[in-house]
Design an enzyme around this catalytic site. Structure first.
Site, mmCIF file in Angstrom:
data_model
loop_
_atom_site.group_PDB
_atom_site.id
_atom_site.type_symbol
_atom_site.label_atom_id
_atom_site.label_comp_id
_atom_site.label_asym_id
_atom_site.label_seq_id
_atom_site.Cartn_x
_atom_site.Cartn_y
_atom_site.Cartn_z
ATOM 1 N N HIS A 1 -3.177 -5.216 1.739
ATOM 2 C CA HIS A 1 -2.463 -5.404 3.017
ATOM 3 C C HIS A 1 -2.407 -6.871 3.492
ATOM 4 O O HIS A 1 -3.178 -7.252 4.383
ATOM 5 C CB HIS A 1 -3.186 -4.615 4.114
ATOM 6 C CG HIS A 1 -3.027 -3.150 4.023
ATOM 7 N ND1 HIS A 1 -1.980 -2.471 4.600
ATOM 8 C CD2 HIS A 1 -3.800 -2.220 3.432
ATOM 9 C CE1 HIS A 1 -2.112 -1.182 4.359
ATOM 10 N NE2 HIS A 1 -3.200 -0.999 3.657
ATOM 11 N N CYS B 1 0.822 -1.211 0.000
ATOM 12 C CA CYS B 1 0.000 0.000 0.000
ATOM 13 C C CYS B 1 0.864 1.272 0.000
ATOM 14 O O CYS B 1 1.497 1.547 -1.010
ATOM 15 C CB CYS B 1 -0.981 -0.050 1.164
ATOM 16 S SG CYS B 1 -2.434 0.931 0.861
ATOM 17 N N GLU C 1 -0.541 -8.196 5.546
ATOM 18 C CA GLU C 1 -0.211 -8.266 6.978
ATOM 19 C C GLU C 1 -1.460 -8.154 7.849
ATOM 20 O O GLU C 1 -1.402 -8.398 9.048
ATOM 21 C CB GLU C 1 0.808 -7.164 7.333
ATOM 22 C CG GLU C 1 0.280 -5.738 7.360
ATOM 23 C CD GLU C 1 0.082 -5.108 5.978
ATOM 24 O OE1 GLU C 1 0.156 -5.831 4.975
ATOM 25 O OE2 GLU C 1 -0.164 -3.898 5.932
HETATM 26 N N1 GLN Z 1 -3.555 6.430 1.138
HETATM 27 C C1 GLN Z 1 -2.252 6.144 1.630
HETATM 28 C C2 GLN Z 1 -1.185 6.904 0.840
HETATM 29 O O1 GLN Z 1 -1.477 7.506 -0.139
HETATM 30 C C3 GLN Z 1 -1.968 4.665 1.601
HETATM 31 C C4 GLN Z 1 -2.963 3.932 2.475
HETATM 32 C C5 GLN Z 1 -2.441 2.669 3.069
HETATM 33 O O2 GLN Z 1 -1.244 2.409 3.153
HETATM 34 N N2 GLN Z 1 -3.366 1.867 3.561
HETATM 35 O O3 GLN Z 1 -0.076 6.907 1.200
#
Ligand code: GLN
Length: 192
Positions: A174, A77, A176
């Site tokens: 994610h 992410c 994890e």
């Molecule tokens: N929206 C976050 C970003 O732009 C990422 C979100 C996340 O890691 N769950 O960095």
């Protein structure tokens, strides 16, 4: 096998728990010297702008770039955003992976969702057949992959959510936050 988790911000503790669960030695990485002796590194989810700014403040950008040239790195992410070459925004990036990402492409926090993904490479590597349950939280989209980067997984409508470039891995979701260790096992296979 020793895997570091970048512990500047975000859900690094959940990655560490999963790694411990599958019997991997772990280390929290906050300073360049913490990269010594690691076989790979995970960059967790969180807020990519914050992770980037802290990485600049702790002089981690160059050491992380060097580390990624010869070691496995996996960004989940926000971590995937930080790994990318292009995030269409003016924020510190490692620029290691030849992918273009679009932040918050699925909408706001309330638009977070879960879905099952068929990921051939992952199933083959782990000798399993059931789909991977993926959790998306204000997730980035991998808009395009370039050079030697390849698509690992896409949604039914074709939107890319996981990519790999040699020993570098990026997932919009994610692993994890699930109880399924297969993605972590797959990453360990890249790091060894
Ligand atoms: N929206 C976050 C970003 O732009 C990422 C979100 C996340 O890691 N769950 O960095």
């Amino acid at each position: 096998m020793k895997i570091g988790v970048l512990a500047l911000q975000g859900d690094f503790a959940e990655h560490i728990s999963m790694l411990k669960r599958i019997g991997v030695e772990t280390a929290e990485v906050r300073l360049p010297k913490h990269l010594d002796g690691l076989d790979g590194l995970i960059i967790p989810g969180g807020e990519s702008t914050t992770i980037g700014k802290l990485a600049v403040a702790y002089d981690l950008i160059e050491p992380l770039k060097q580390f990624g040239k010869s070691h496995a790195i996996w960004g989940t992410c926000a971590g995937a955003i930080f790994l990318s070459k292009d995030a269409r925004s003016n924020q510190p990036l490692l620029g290691l992976m030849d992918i273009k990402v679009q932040r918050n492409a699925f909408g706001r926090q309330v638009d977070s969702f879960e879905t099952d993904l068929e990921i051939d490479e992952l199933m083959k590597a782990t000798g399993t057949e059931h789909p991977y349950h993926a959790i998306f939280i204000r997730a980035p989209l991998i808009e395009s992959v370039h050079g030697s980067a390849k698509i690992l997984s896409a949604l039914d409508d074709g939107r890319i959510v996981a990519a790999q470039e040699g020993h570098l891995l990026a997932t919009s979701f994610h692993p994890e936050l699930t109880s399924d260790p297969r993605f972590h096992e797959y990453f360990i296979s890249l790091a060894s």
